[in-house]
Scaffold this active site. Structure first.
Site, short mmCIF file in Angstrom:
data_model
loop_
_atom_site.label_atom_id
_atom_site.label_comp_id
_atom_site.label_asym_id
_atom_site.label_seq_id
_atom_site.Cartn_x
_atom_site.Cartn_y
_atom_site.Cartn_z
N GLU A 1 -6.45 -0.22 -14.62
CA GLU A 1 -7.77 -0.47 -15.47
C GLU A 1 -8.27 -1.72 -15.22
O GLU A 1 -7.78 -2.58 -14.82
CB GLU A 1 -6.98 -0.37 -16.95
CG GLU A 1 -6.23 0.77 -17.57
CD GLU A 1 -5.43 0.60 -18.77
OE1 GLU A 1 -5.97 -0.38 -19.59
OE2 GLU A 1 -4.63 1.14 -19.17
N GLU B 1 2.33 1.46 -19.48
CA GLU B 1 2.78 0.31 -20.51
C GLU B 1 4.34 0.71 -21.08
O GLU B 1 4.36 0.67 -22.02
CB GLU B 1 1.90 0.26 -21.51
CG GLU B 1 0.48 -0.59 -20.74
CD GLU B 1 -0.41 -0.98 -21.55
OE1 GLU B 1 -1.22 -2.06 -21.19
OE2 GLU B 1 -0.91 0.17 -22.33
#
Length: 1004
Positions: free
Chosen positions: A519, A443
């Site tokens: 994820e 991220e």
């Protein structure tokens, strides 16, 4: 921007003296200076004075000295509040406190931990931290062991958050950033036989903190190992083990690069090679399922280093991620390093416990979110067998809140720091066969710094593909990775029919890549739901090669109330001015590493063996189909057992002969003949289990790997009992019906066979789960918000009629929230048969309901003395419509208190699904029995749903005198909307007419 360094750090090589305080980063800030140079902890450099990174190895014949233990410690509120006199050997630290190292000062009474998910807990002003910058000064005095000798030595730090400046015997060695990465300094010329004084200044915040925004507790300190390593002349500076495997020939090729040169021996393979020389021989390959390691030794003029060599080859070819020529399916979890008492300081016993739990729950892969783990963890992954995505210590998620403006990964001034982090990960971990993918970080958006990291990694280690999720174009990666893509999108990606990129060349390249969910299935609180549907997609579409559940463990910090009750704290419990609450508690195991129902469910979903019934003419099964879902192993390591039960009672059991099926093969295996006389006695079920035939490194013989259940013949359907009693008026305002006593005005049941109770009456509310609450950034409605908006947590009941009839007592009600025309018209029809009461409910909705119901059933309270539960149905753990995969039909029993699931933040829990009947009893066996038609779920607890909804921690729940019993016809699914997709349509409890019944009887 002003006040920033434009210079890349200079890294000394082995054999060169490190930079010291005299020639390094002394950069005082002079008030009034128009262009002040930044202080070392706020410049963009990765540090100074440290040696180049090298491969980690656990041991060698060169001496090592651990510096773990009690150090002297002083905490200051600012980074510039104290001078450097503490680094002098003669400094008097008698007034300082003591601190255990490795450890973190915020968990030892110095300051407090803080949790944020994405927001930086300090002003975003890169690269500068705030002046309020807690700084810990550490001192440790140590002696060298006898026989240490003179010559080169290195001081090793395994991990320090977030910036450390180091002195030894009054001489400054340098400073470093990169909290979860190793740093070493040459110290041989400074060591003394006795009274060596190590001084370390650690800053909680630094420029490096902008690169470490990783959704976890901020916990400053020296949290990994500190040690001194003797480096004799001619010892290993660095080494790189290349051990590929050719799946066509079955041969492996070994080559070990080393500086300086030496020899490599592998006795089991008969190899004795010079470093740099290669040899190709027949080998057993390494895989996560069969992690064969060969013991070898690297010998140079000054050192002997044991090697553990795993032969395997990782490639992306034919659009698939392959190991040793075969597509692999990742059944993975994301793993932060965490301990509820020690934070990020995790010892070897805890690491092994994690991996044993993973292996025993069929997990085969770990993503090291979002930094390299302690290297001993990777040693264990090599030994026990685990695919590893090794992720760089890099996340800049907080910049997303400002549209990625000033994002360090797209600023060339940060490139030296980014490359330093990439090098320190790859060089440290390059010799682990378990590491099959490098990950650039997490991220961080996109930028030129990531491209530079990817280019360096590919050049240094072309044997491993690269992963990064944050760039949808996949320009710098070898796999297409996403987070929390819903099932429909995963299906499109599996068909290579995803939304195209604007650039046709990039689109064509990405469409040819394998796909991973780095994820998915957010395991926060009760959940995650939807696992089975994801797994079927992974098995249906070869491109979809699995993923990693977020995440392994709840990061709750163990605390105690004033009266000694234990609970686990989360964000906001330490007075943080900015925090993200219990979003830090989103794991498959609780903080104490007890498996959650989510882990039990995940184990069932990802079983490497599937056991399914083959239908017989009567609707039951006379055989099972067994399918091997392993990627490499056949079924020769498993034994199969059958069990035959009637109404939950075992009537027979034995072993089954199952062939040693190769991966992807299946076979139909006959079941024994069920005794004919038992087929009409009740519901009969076959259970077939696959267990380890022999002890494995990760579990003993008999450990259950997989199971399946199939019906033995049609399930007997009991006809509703005919009514044998009619309602009649009793003394006072009551109606008597069989063993029941009802209020003549409200129609409520007050006594059953003389035992007082309250209810049952219609109930639709549940204490919202974390997934019901949903993340605020999720598209679409948030279920709990909509439920509250409609008033489902405060439904009102109006009795419209109480109608005694010749065979039944009929109670008509309207159940509705205040301020709304929506309602559920509910009819209770009570009848009596012998000593039992039968309740039949019909529920008809009024109005246009915009959201599903949380639950649909009845709630009643009974005496708290009914403290033991026994039931025939799904168990032994909880299960909901989309999380009940592990609920095995059988007869189960446990105390009512054990029915509760202690989620860190209390919420709906403990429902047992598929229940045919349940008994709640006292110690003498007396109590209540409830039978349902159709199957129902039940939960029983010693507090109300209102109390459960209001509680923030488990210690907020105080047992009352009554027991609250839910008998649910249906529940809304769980989903994963705390961060992922919501409940799938098939598991939503849409508002619709319903009819269900229960039979109540007392036990004497």
């Amino acid at each position: 921007m002003t006040g920033t360094s434009q210079h890349a750090p200079q890294q000394p090589t082995h054999g060169q003296p490190p930079r010291t305080a005299d020639d390094t980063h002394r950069a005082p800030h002079h008030p009034g200076s128009p262009h002040p140079r930044p202080r070392y902890y706020e410049d963009r450099s990765p540090g100074s004075g440290a040696l180049p990174p090298r491969a980690w190895y656990q041991r060698s014949d060169a001496a090592r000295l651990s510096l773990h233990g009690t150090w002297r410690f002083r905490l200051s509120p600012r980074a510039d509040a104290e001078d450097e006199a503490f680094a002098r050997p003669d400094f008097d630290d008698a007034q300082w406190r003591e601190l255990r190292v490795p450890g973190t000062w915020a968990l030892k009474g110095f300051g407090a931990p803080a949790y944020t998910n994405t927001a930086y807990p300090f002003p975003v002003d890169p690269p500068r931290p705030p002046d309020e910058n807690p700084t810990g000064d550490h001192r440790h005095v140590f002696d060298l062991p006898d026989g240490w000798g003179a010559g080169p030595a290195v001081l090793h730090f395994g991990g320090v958050e977030s910036c450390a400046r180091v002195w030894l015997n009054g001489r400054e060695l340098g400073h470093f950033k990169g909290s979860r990465l190793p740093h070493e300094f040459e110290v041989g010329h400074l060591l003394r036989p006795s009274r060596n004084v190590l001084a370390v200044r650690v800053h909680q915040w630094s420029s490096g903190s902008y690169l470490e925004d990783q959704d976890q507790w901020w916990l400053p300190g020296i949290f990994r190992n500190v040690s001194v390593h003797r480096r004799p002349e001619g010892s290993v500076v660095d080494h790189f083990v290349h051990a590929g495997f050719d799946h066509v020939t079955g041969r492996g090729t070994l080559r070990v690069e080393c500086e300086p040169g030496g020899r490599v021996t592998v006795p089991e393979l008969g190899l004795d090679l010079a470093t740099g020389q290669s040899a190709t021989v027949a080998v057993r390959p390494w895989t996560a399922e069969q992690p064969h390691l060969y013991d070898g030794e690297l010998v140079t003029a000054g050192e002997r280093v044991p090697l553990r060599i795993g032969f395997r080859t990782v490639r992306v070819e034919d659009g698939l991620l392959k190991v040793n020529g075969r597509r692999i399916l990742l059944r993975g979890v994301n793993r932060h390093e965490f301990h509820p008492l020690y934070g990020r300081t995790v010892g070897p016993e805890t690491m092994r416990r994690d991996l044993l739990l993973m292996k025993r729950h069929n997990i085969n892969a770990v993503r090291t979110s979002h930094y390299p783990p302690h290297p001993a963890f990777l040693d264990l992954c090599d030994e026990l067998g685990m695919w590893v995505v090794d992720e760089c210590d890099l996340e800049t998620h907080g910049f997303a809140q400002q549209g990625w403006r000033d994002n360090p990964v797209d600023d060339e001034r940060w490139e030296p720091a980014l490359l330093d982090r990439a090098r320190r990960m790859v060089e440290r971990d390059k010799n682990h066969p378990s590491v099959v993918l490098w990950s650039l970080g997490n991220e961080c958006g996109t930028g030129r710094g990531l491209t530079a990291m990817a280019s360096w990694m590919r050049e240094r280690d072309p044997s491993r593909p690269l992963h990064y999720e944050g760039d949808r174009s996949c320009a710098d990666t070898d796999v297409y990775s996403r987070m929390y893509a819903d099932h429909a999108e995963v299906a499109r990606i599996g068909q290579r029919a995803e939304e195209p990129l604007a650039d046709p060349d990039l689109d064509a390249r990405r469409r040819g890549l394998p796909f991973l969910l780095c994820e998915y299935a957010h395991a926060m609180g009760n959940g995650p739901g939807g696992l089975s549907e994801y797994q079927r997609l992974f098995e249906t579409y070869p491109r979809c090669q699995g993923g990693f559940v977020w995440e392994w463990i709840d990061h709750g910090l163990r605390q105690q109330t004033p009266d000694g009750a234990v609970f686990h704290a989360y964000g906001g419990d330490f007075g943080e001015e900015l925090h993200d609450g219990n979003f830090v508690c989103d794991g498959l195991v609780f903080p104490d590493r007890v498996p959650s129902p989510g882990l039990i469910s995940f184990k069932k979903v990802i079983e490497p063996v599937r056991i399914e019934g083959e239908s017989a003419a009567d609707g039951g099964a006379d055989a099972v189909r067994i399918t091997n879902l392993h990627d490499f192993a056949d079924l020769g390591h498993l034994a199969f057992l059958w069990r035959y039960e009637v109404e939950g009672e075992v009537r027979g059991h034995g072993w089954m002969e199952v062939p040693a099926l190769a991966p992807d093969e299946s076979a139909v295996v006959a079941l024994p003949e069920a005794p004919a006389e038992e087929r009409d006695e009740g519901e009969a079920i076959w259970t077939v289990r696959a267990v380890l035939d022999e002890d494995a490194a990760w579990a003993p013989a008999g450990h259950e790997v997989a199971w399946g259940q199939v019906p033995a013949g049609r399930r007997p359907v009991a006809a509703p009992p005919g009514a044998t009693a009619r309602p009649r008026r009793g003394e006072g305002n009551v109606i008597l019906l069989g063993p029941g006593t009802f209020d003549a005005t409200t129609g409520a049941l007050g006594y059953l066979d003389g035992v007082q109770l309250r209810g049952p009456r219609l109930d639709v509310w549940r204490a919202p789960t974390d997934n019901d609450e949903a993340a605020p950034w999720q598209p679409g409605p948030r279920p709990a918000t909509e439920w509250r908006r409609l008033g489902l947590h405060r439904m009102r009941h109006r009795v419209e009629a109480v109608e005694p009839g010749p065979q039944a007592l009929v109670v008509r009600t309207r159940v509705a929230p205040a301020g709304s025309p929506l309602a559920l018209r509910t009819v209770y029809r009570w009848s009596a048969h012998r000593d039992a009461l039968r309740l039949e409910l019909t529920v008809d909705p009024e109005g246009d309901w915009p959201v599903p119901l949380p639950r649909l059933g009845v709630l009643m309270s009974v005496s708290g003395s009914l403290g033991f539960a026994e039931w025939f149905g799904g168990g032994p753990g909880e299960g909901y419509p989309d999380t009940r995969q592990a609920a095995q039909i059988g007869r189960w029993a446990m105390p009512v208190d054990a029915l509760q699931t202690p989620y860190v933040r209390p919420q709906e829990n403990g429902a047992r699904p598929g229940v045919r009947w349940v008994r709640l009893t006292r110690t003498d066996g007396s109590g209540l029995r409830v039978e349902g038609d159709p199957d129902f779920s039940f939960s029983a607890r010693r507090w109300t749903d209102e109390e459960l909804t209001a509680a923030r921690h488990t210690t907020d729940l105080r047992p009352g005198e009554d027991l609250w019993l839910h008998l649910d016809h249906a529940q809304h699914g769980i989903g994963s909307q705390s961060c992922g997709p919501g409940v799938l349509p098939r598991h939503r409890l849409e508002v619709a007419p319903a009819r269900f019944s229960f039979v109540f009887s007392s036990l004497r």
